[in-house]
Motif scaffolding. Structure first.
Motif, mmCIF file in Angstrom:
data_model
loop_
_atom_site.group_PDB
_atom_site.id
_atom_site.type_symbol
_atom_site.label_atom_id
_atom_site.label_comp_id
_atom_site.label_asym_id
_atom_site.label_seq_id
_atom_site.Cartn_x
_atom_site.Cartn_y
_atom_site.Cartn_z
ATOM 1 N N GLU A 149 0.831 -1.199 0.000
ATOM 2 C CA GLU A 149 0.000 0.000 0.000
ATOM 3 C C GLU A 149 0.870 1.256 0.000
ATOM 4 O OE1 GLU A 149 -2.685 -0.079 3.251
ATOM 5 O OE2 GLU A 149 -3.765 -1.865 2.558
ATOM 6 N N GLY A 150 0.318 2.324 -0.545
ATOM 7 C CA GLY A 150 1.038 3.590 -0.635
ATOM 8 C C GLY A 150 0.665 4.289 -1.914
ATOM 9 N N LYS A 151 0.904 5.569 -1.970
ATOM 10 C CA LYS A 151 0.520 6.365 -3.122
ATOM 11 C C LYS A 151 1.422 6.075 -4.315
ATOM 12 C CE LYS A 151 -1.161 11.052 -3.976
ATOM 13 N NZ LYS A 151 -1.363 12.392 -3.363
ATOM 14 N N LEU A 152 0.809 5.889 -5.478
ATOM 15 C CA LEU A 152 1.552 5.541 -6.683
ATOM 16 C C LEU A 152 1.558 6.681 -7.694
ATOM 17 C CD1 LEU A 152 0.339 1.869 -7.303
ATOM 18 C CD2 LEU A 152 2.165 2.703 -5.813
ATOM 19 N N MET A 153 2.434 6.560 -8.689
ATOM 20 C CA MET A 153 2.600 7.573 -9.724
ATOM 21 C C MET A 153 1.281 8.064 -10.317
ATOM 22 S SD MET A 153 4.711 7.263 -13.317
ATOM 23 C CE MET A 153 6.373 7.512 -12.686
ATOM 24 N N PRO A 154 0.362 7.185 -10.774
ATOM 25 C CA PRO A 154 -0.869 7.707 -11.374
ATOM 26 C C PRO A 154 -1.717 8.499 -10.401
ATOM 27 C CG PRO A 154 -1.006 5.336 -11.056
ATOM 28 C CD PRO A 154 0.413 5.712 -10.816
ATOM 29 N N GLU A 155 -1.667 8.157 -9.116
ATOM 30 C CA GLU A 155 -2.448 8.904 -8.128
ATOM 31 C C GLU A 155 -1.916 10.321 -7.962
ATOM 32 O OE1 GLU A 155 -3.931 5.986 -4.780
ATOM 33 O OE2 GLU A 155 -1.874 5.441 -5.353
ATOM 34 N N TYR A 156 -0.598 10.469 -8.006
ATOM 35 C CA TYR A 156 -0.022 11.811 -7.930
ATOM 36 C C TYR A 156 -0.468 12.661 -9.120
ATOM 37 C CZ TYR A 156 3.196 10.666 -4.081
ATOM 38 O OH TYR A 156 3.745 10.332 -2.866
ATOM 39 N N PHE A 157 -0.546 12.047 -10.283
ATOM 40 C CA PHE A 157 -0.946 12.805 -11.467
ATOM 41 C C PHE A 157 -2.453 13.078 -11.483
ATOM 42 C CE2 PHE A 157 3.289 11.658 -12.729
ATOM 43 C CZ PHE A 157 3.701 12.776 -13.434
ATOM 44 N N LYS A 158 -3.229 12.188 -10.916
ATOM 45 C CA LYS A 158 -4.668 12.468 -10.779
ATOM 46 C C LYS A 158 -4.877 13.701 -9.900
ATOM 47 C CE LYS A 158 -7.754 9.274 -10.028
ATOM 48 N NZ LYS A 158 -8.698 9.404 -11.168
ATOM 49 N N ASP A 159 -4.052 13.847 -8.871
ATOM 50 C CA ASP A 159 -4.144 15.023 -7.997
ATOM 51 C C ASP A 159 -3.878 16.316 -8.766
ATOM 52 O OD1 ASP A 159 -4.687 13.370 -5.875
ATOM 53 O OD2 ASP A 159 -2.691 13.503 -4.988
ATOM 54 N N LEU A 160 -3.109 16.206 -9.848
ATOM 55 C CA LEU A 160 -2.797 17.388 -10.661
ATOM 56 C C LEU A 160 -3.817 17.596 -11.782
ATOM 57 C CD1 LEU A 160 1.092 17.031 -11.025
ATOM 58 C CD2 LEU A 160 -0.174 18.480 -9.425
ATOM 59 N N GLY A 161 -4.871 16.796 -11.785
ATOM 60 C CA GLY A 161 -5.932 16.970 -12.767
ATOM 61 C C GLY A 161 -5.786 16.147 -14.028
ATOM 62 N N TYR A 162 -4.881 15.171 -14.032
ATOM 63 C CA TYR A 162 -4.644 14.357 -15.218
ATOM 64 C C TYR A 162 -5.687 13.250 -15.364
ATOM 65 C CZ TYR A 162 0.028 16.184 -16.332
ATOM 66 O OH TYR A 162 1.086 16.972 -16.720
ATOM 67 N N SER A 163 -5.982 12.894 -16.621
ATOM 68 C CA SER A 163 -6.670 11.646 -16.932
ATOM 69 C C SER A 163 -5.589 10.571 -17.036
ATOM 70 C CB SER A 163 -7.419 11.753 -18.262
ATOM 71 O OG SER A 163 -8.411 12.748 -18.207
ATOM 72 N N THR A 164 -5.781 9.438 -16.366
ATOM 73 C CA THR A 164 -4.706 8.446 -16.254
ATOM 74 C C THR A 164 -5.111 7.117 -16.888
ATOM 75 O OG1 THR A 164 -5.494 7.816 -14.052
ATOM 76 C CG2 THR A 164 -3.790 9.503 -14.161
ATOM 77 N N TYR A 165 -4.222 6.597 -17.725
ATOM 78 C CA TYR A 165 -4.462 5.337 -18.433
ATOM 79 C C TYR A 165 -3.241 4.443 -18.330
ATOM 80 C CZ TYR A 165 -8.431 7.535 -20.891
ATOM 81 O OH TYR A 165 -9.615 8.157 -21.207
ATOM 82 N N LEU A 166 -3.486 3.147 -18.116
ATOM 83 C CA LEU A 166 -2.451 2.128 -18.252
ATOM 84 C C LEU A 166 -2.877 1.189 -19.360
ATOM 85 C CD1 LEU A 166 0.120 0.572 -17.397
ATOM 86 C CD2 LEU A 166 -1.291 -0.678 -15.759
ATOM 87 N N VAL A 167 -2.009 1.025 -20.340
ATOM 88 C CA VAL A 167 -2.249 0.114 -21.444
ATOM 89 C C VAL A 167 -1.175 -0.963 -21.395
ATOM 90 C CG1 VAL A 167 -2.507 -0.123 -23.939
ATOM 91 C CG2 VAL A 167 -3.208 1.999 -22.815
ATOM 92 N N GLY A 168 -1.592 -2.230 -21.298
ATOM 93 C CA GLY A 168 -0.623 -3.316 -21.299
ATOM 94 C C GLY A 168 -0.405 -3.928 -19.927
#
Length: 588
Positions: A137-156
């Motif tokens: 558990e812990g904050k991950l890269m996409p969560e940090y970017f969601k905080d900045l208003g990003y739409s986040t996608y993982l493909v693959g």
């Protein structure tokens, strides 16, 4: 004066680019009127603050799986044509001293958290199908970017645990995931096979936001992931920044019996490669390269490329001859391969491209680690570094990359594995290796083997120049590079072994030796200097002892095949600890 903040940023970037041409990077002064121009630029920036407070850039992060150092053209190889990858690398910044972990799950854990694997208990082996282990558990890269208003996608690829739904990508910060949970699957039918106690367990492993995507079976994986990514770009609401991570299956080997898969027409184009397996592998690489060109073209068609940062890395070196998932990749001339701490296992193919980089079109040999990407890209996205986890090991390299300033990183903990009792550390120019991995079986040089099965084919700079990526870059760049400059950068990014006639001190850590190398002078780890620099050895050993104090014991391997067996879930690899049958679907 400026219609948009992007126009302002472009003006400012152009101004600073001219300044750096006159003053020079890293403090070297040029023309006598460079200082007045600097003063004028700073005054102008103060008068128009929009040129500095520009829109957050889009982030496109591409991960190749098990790609070898010698499998891209920009490292000096004539074996496999990679014109799109090369065009981006030349027009961006080639990261010639970029390090990752030696296997997949540890590398991805370090990338997503910005922390060394030893702090996560992830310093050991990668996760297996049906295993209970997961990324802590812990904050991950996409969560940090969601905080900045990003739409986040993982493909693959995910490969960080899935025994419970809350361990899967859409519960760890990604708005959407289209891909697979395990370490690999097959390229056409998306069936992953794992053998336990002599029994093969076969399960479908391709999902769209947690739901099995059976309808995509039969379509080549690299194409499937590319097409999905292009659609994401085409449909993206540009009022929000985009964070798109494309973690390819390519060029990881698939299942036993069909380790390598590629479209036959692509294989047929590579007849200069005599070995059939290496030829198929090369076709897999060319499909990956084609994907990169298609993505760049899609970004420009959407008018997003000017404000996008593209990063490209391999998660580790190629498993050239390893018994598990051998893929016929090449790390030549580097020593070792995947699963080892020699350069061939951890010094990964990497570059960054963006029109936002002021000092691009260069090769940097400054140290960079996979943990650095989180703070570096967060900084690029105008995030406040103070908001990141203070226990993070990653270092913000964005200013260094943009302006060609000295890197703030001078050491990297490459790993400490308390079970196999091996470790490695980079400290300035030095590298120390203690102990060995895989019982020392794969500590030698394996890249030469592929040279014997390939006819010499001249490097085609025109193909790079006229590739999809090359053409698009010329449209958006103020100062596109020439083919001659491509050749110069290629030469600079090519590493070579020591003179065969030079006296060397071989070192094999499997015999109990402690090995010390001067990596800039000896990138292929041929000349051990431990006995000549005992004080350096002692200092680096002390550093390893200090790092050892922060080590979290490895997460214990815990395969639960009885309860996770795909046959219990409609022959899919599925979260199982909160499920009992195929009707168990992703919670809303």
């Amino acid at each position: 004066m400026y219609k948009t903040s992007q126009d302002a940023r472009r003006w400012f970037s152009w101004s600073v680019a001219i300044l750096f041409e006159m003053v020079g990077p890293r403090g070297h002064h040029g023309t006598p009127w460079g200082a007045p121009f600097l003063f004028w630029t700073v005054i102008h920036a103060a008068a128009y603050p929009g040129c500095l407070a520009a829109d957050a850039p889009n982030i496109v992060f591409i991960i190749a799986d098990d790609l070898g150092w010698n499998d891209v053209g920009f490292h000096g190889s004539n074996q496999i044509p990679t014109p799109n990858i090369d065009a981006l690398a030349y027009n961006g910044i080639i990261l010639n001293s970029h390090y990752a972990q030696s296997t997949s799950s540890p590398s991805r854990a370090a990338l997503f958290t910005g922390k060394y694997a030893i702090k996560l208990g992830m310093q050991g082996s990668s996760f297996l199908p049906g295993e209970k282990r997961s990324l802590p558990e812990g904050k991950l890269m996409p969560e940090y970017f969601k905080d900045l208003g990003y739409s986040t996608y993982l493909v693959g690829k995910w490969h960080l645990g899935y025994s419970r739904w809350n361990e899967t990508p859409t519960f760890r910060g990604f708005d959407h995931h289209y891909g697979f949970y395990n370490g690999h699957t097959s390229y056409y039918d998306y069936v992953g096979t794992k053998t336990y106690d002599g029994i093969d367990y076969n399960g479908f492993d391709l999902r769209r936001d947690g739901v099995p995507s059976f309808e995509d079976a039969g379509h080549y994986a690299t194409d499937t992931f590319t097409e999905y990514s292009v659609k994401v770009i085409e449909e993206h609401d540009t009022s929000k920044p985009l964070f798109l991570m494309i973690a390819h299956l390519a060029v990881h080997a698939g299942n036993t019996g069909k380790l390598l898969e590629a479209p036959q027409d692509e294989i047929d184009k590579l007849r200069h490669i005599e070995d059939a397996n290496r030829r198929t592998y090369a076709a897999m690489v060319t499909k990956l390269d084609e994907s990169v060109g298609t993505l760049v073209e899609a970004l420009e068609n959407k008018k997003m490329l000017q404000n996008t940062v593209i990063a490209f890395i391999s998660d580790n070196g190629a498993p050239t001859v390893a018994p598990h998932f051998k893929n016929w990749g090449s790390n030549y001339p580097l020593r070792g391969l995947k699963n080892t701490l020699f350069e061939g296992g951890i010094r990964s193919v990497a570059f960054i491209y963006s029109p936002l980089l002021i000092q691009s079109g260069r090769v940097t040999k400054d140290l960079m680690h996979i943990t650095d990407w989180l703070p570096t890209l967060y900084s690029a996205a105008n995030g406040d570094i103070a908001n990141l986890d203070p226990e993070m090991d990653g270092i913000d390299q964005w200013p260094s990359l943009v302006y060609d300033l000295p890197s703030p990183r001078n050491d990297i903990l490459l790993n400490i594995n308390e079970k196999t009792r091996n470790a490695a550390l980079r400290f300035y120019n030095w590298k120390l290796i203690v102990g060995t991995s895989m019982n020392g079986t794969y500590n030698e040089y394996y890249g030469e083997a592929v040279l014997d099965v390939i006819s010499e084919v001249p490097y085609n700079t025109s193909a790079v120049f006229n590739s999809k990526a090359g053409r698009v870059i010329r449209q958006v760049s103020y100062t596109p590079l020439t083919e001659t400059e491509y050749e110069q950068l290629r030469a600079e990014a090519t590493v070579t072994r020591l003179d065969p006639k030079a006296k060397k001190n071989p070192c094999d850590p499997a015999s109990g030796d402690v090995c010390l190398y001067d990596i800039p002078k000896d990138p292929c780890e041929e000349n051990d200097l431990a006995k000549y620099f005992p004080s350096v050895v002692r200092r680096m050993k002390r550093a390893l002892v200090e790092y050892r104090k922060t080590l979290v014991p490895q997460l214990e391997e815990a395969v639960d095949i009885e309860n996770s067996s795909p046959k219990l879930f409609g022959f899919t690899w599925n979260p199982w600890l909160e499920c009992s049958n195929a009707a168990c679907t992703i919670p809303v």
